[in-house]
Design a protein around this motif. Sequence first.
Motif, PDB file in Angstrom:
ATOM      1  N   GLY A 166      72.706  30.903  48.977  1.00 23.99           N
ATOM      2  CA  GLY A 166      73.390  32.044  49.562  1.00 23.99           C
ATOM      3  C   GLY A 166      74.115  31.665  50.841  1.00 23.99           C
ATOM      4  N   ASN A 221      70.840  36.621  51.021  1.00 26.04           N
ATOM      5  CA  ASN A 221      70.548  36.449  49.601  1.00 26.04           C
ATOM      6  C   ASN A 221      71.677  37.067  48.781  1.00 26.04           C
ATOM      7  OD1 ASN A 221      69.393  36.011  47.145  1.00 26.04           O
ATOM      8  ND2 ASN A 221      67.849  37.617  47.336  1.00 26.04           N
ATOM      9  N   LYS A 249      73.228  35.312  46.114  1.00 26.46           N
ATOM     10  CA  LYS A 249      73.432  34.400  44.984  1.00 26.46           C
ATOM     11  C   LYS A 249      74.128  35.137  43.838  1.00 26.46           C
ATOM     12  CE  LYS A 249      70.955  31.058  42.128  1.00 26.46           C
ATOM     13  NZ  LYS A 249      69.629  30.490  41.764  1.00 26.46           N
TER      14      LYS A 249
END
Length: 414
Positions: free
Chosen positions: A106, A185, A187
């Motif tokens: 990330g 985060n 991703k």
Amino acid sequence: MMKPNLRMNKILTLTALCCGLMLSASAQQNFKYQATLPKVDSTGFYRISLQPAFVAKAKADLSDIRIVDAKGNFIPYIQAGSLPQKDQKSFVVFNQVDAKLSTDTGTTFIVENKTGLALDRLWIRLQNTAVQRKVNLVGSDDLKQWFAIQEDIPLQEAVVNSEGTYMQSLSFPASNYRYLKLLVNDKNKTPIKFLQAGVYTEYAATFSYVPVSPVQLTRIDSNKTTFITIKLQDNYQVNKLHLNITAPKYFKRDVSVYQVNGHDKQLLGEEELNSTKATDLLIAAKTNQLIVQISNGDNLPLTITGIDAFQSAESLISYLDGKQTYRLLAGDQSVQAPEYDLKFFTDSIQGNTPQISHEVVNQNVAYQTKQPAKADRDYTVFIWIAIVVAAGLLLFLTLKMTKEVKKKAGEKKD
């Protein structure tokens, strides 16, 4: 005779009210602890100081704290450290560091805390965005070994403006790491753009602590190392340890601080005790036991007459009604941090906000009455049964009203 539409509206209102009261009562039952707030003199914004005894009952990130009124409604609040600073000239921008690790996933943004001060707030500037993301904050002194500070901090969406950027304050337990890393985060999602991170020097200068007591100490001097175990009476938030060292006059020792939770021992940080500066250890802990390990080398152990523990000052700001009574709730590990509209109206909060504090912390009465008398009983199911019955009653009455309306409409046509 009451008209069908009027009767139906009253039934809908009554049913919705009953369901709302049951859901509100059910939500309150999940919080184990409460503390009453004093009744305020007049309606307005108030700063609510959170004492160590209450913070000890909350989650480490304080995300389970709620303010509730006499009717059971949750009242919006913001953390006091999230207030914007008026003097933009006092803002110090931290240098950005390019040191992304292969293990990072990330978006990462690393900055250097060049002030050397302990911080519990970090202001970040982002490119305008309307997406929802959460960020983890970690710290390091060497860019190699990283330690967790705060996890799952929600990033705010941009306030409507014409500047193209916006500021947000991140709140976390006081830490003095040289480097701070924000790890988002995101991703498999489009990344967000960090522009700057820094602090307001005036805010950092007024950083304050409140004492945590009592503290029980156990000391062992063994093999050129001193081990001091600190035991607290509850799972307190501890952000500073002050060591009262009386001898020798000159010393310089490496020290490590560990947090103990059950059988787990976690390294919180490594610092230096030096006779030329304050003998304070800045940490971020949530525990009832700490271990201070001092490396003495070939020197005699330090003479330590006591250790004082402190929590960084924590407070909430909320708009309270002078005619209402309020309580603080905490102790629900399953809830997330609330998202209130109040965060978009911080400019309405004046600098001289009156300060109040809560009363003694005790068990939430609603939570106690909720507890099952036996291990295999759970009264929560009865609440949901009542809700289902109410919904079924509502459906039955709705269908009945619909038939009556159709019947009368047919009679008029005839």
